[in-house]
Design a protein around this motif. Sequence first.
Motif, mmCIF file in Angstrom:
data_model
loop_
_atom_site.group_PDB
_atom_site.id
_atom_site.type_symbol
_atom_site.label_atom_id
_atom_site.label_comp_id
_atom_site.label_asym_id
_atom_site.label_seq_id
_atom_site.Cartn_x
_atom_site.Cartn_y
_atom_site.Cartn_z
ATOM 1 N N HIS A 1 0.808 -1.237 -0.091
ATOM 2 C CA HIS A 1 -0.006 -0.081 0.114
ATOM 3 C C HIS A 1 0.890 1.097 -0.021
ATOM 4 O O HIS A 1 0.695 2.263 -0.670
ATOM 5 C CB HIS A 1 -1.037 0.103 1.351
ATOM 6 C CG HIS A 1 -2.102 -0.910 1.064
ATOM 7 N ND1 HIS A 1 -2.704 -1.503 2.284
ATOM 8 C CD2 HIS A 1 -2.649 -1.402 -0.186
ATOM 9 C CE1 HIS A 1 -4.004 -2.183 1.694
ATOM 10 N NE2 HIS A 1 -3.636 -2.340 0.213
ATOM 11 N N ALA A 2 1.733 1.438 0.618
ATOM 12 C CA ALA A 2 2.710 2.419 0.773
ATOM 13 C C ALA A 2 3.490 2.844 -0.468
ATOM 14 O O ALA A 2 3.578 3.987 -0.838
ATOM 15 C CB ALA A 2 3.810 2.224 1.879
ATOM 16 N N CYS A 3 3.831 1.721 -1.009
ATOM 17 C CA CYS A 3 4.241 1.813 -2.485
ATOM 18 C C CYS A 3 3.344 2.172 -3.726
ATOM 19 O O CYS A 3 3.596 3.255 -4.293
ATOM 20 C CB CYS A 3 5.006 0.468 -2.975
ATOM 21 S SG CYS A 3 5.544 0.356 -4.857
ATOM 22 N N GLN A 4 2.167 1.740 -3.553
ATOM 23 C CA GLN A 4 1.174 2.287 -4.259
ATOM 24 C C GLN A 4 0.682 3.673 -4.294
ATOM 25 O O GLN A 4 0.444 4.364 -4.987
ATOM 26 C CB GLN A 4 0.015 1.265 -4.189
ATOM 27 C CG GLN A 4 0.130 -0.033 -4.735
ATOM 28 C CD GLN A 4 -0.966 -1.073 -4.329
ATOM 29 O OE1 GLN A 4 -1.575 -0.925 -3.281
ATOM 30 N NE2 GLN A 4 -1.337 -1.920 -5.101
ATOM 31 N N ALA A 5 0.703 4.081 -2.808
ATOM 32 C CA ALA A 5 0.351 5.486 -2.638
ATOM 33 C C ALA A 5 1.620 6.394 -3.206
ATOM 34 O O ALA A 5 1.145 7.473 -3.198
ATOM 35 C CB ALA A 5 0.296 5.638 -1.123
ATOM 36 N N ALA A 6 2.771 5.889 -3.355
ATOM 37 C CA ALA A 6 3.725 6.753 -3.574
ATOM 38 C C ALA A 6 3.769 6.797 -5.440
ATOM 39 O O ALA A 6 4.810 7.215 -6.022
ATOM 40 C CB ALA A 6 5.186 6.256 -3.112
#
Length: 90
Positions: free
Chosen positions: A57-62
């Motif tokens: 999720h953190a990667c996707q948000a970035a």
Amino acid sequence: MAGLSVVDCGSAVAACDAQCNCEKCPTSAYDACIATGESDAQEALKAGCSSELDNLHACQAAGTCKGTEFQTTCSVQKDALKSCLDPKKK
């Protein structure tokens, strides 16, 4: 509760926000994204894969917005979550 792992639902919301801000998602698509994030969070929590899901999720948000297309490079994080969720690998 001590020892209870909690999935960061905020990271799923951030990923949906980033994608829908770029792609101008209708409310129904945004709501579906959030619902999928919540469902994935429950599955990851049961399987002991909370950190892998949070990393995804953190990667996707970035991700980045190119015109009206949201792009991510999260294959490593997707593979780590998939591997963690695979019962044959446990």
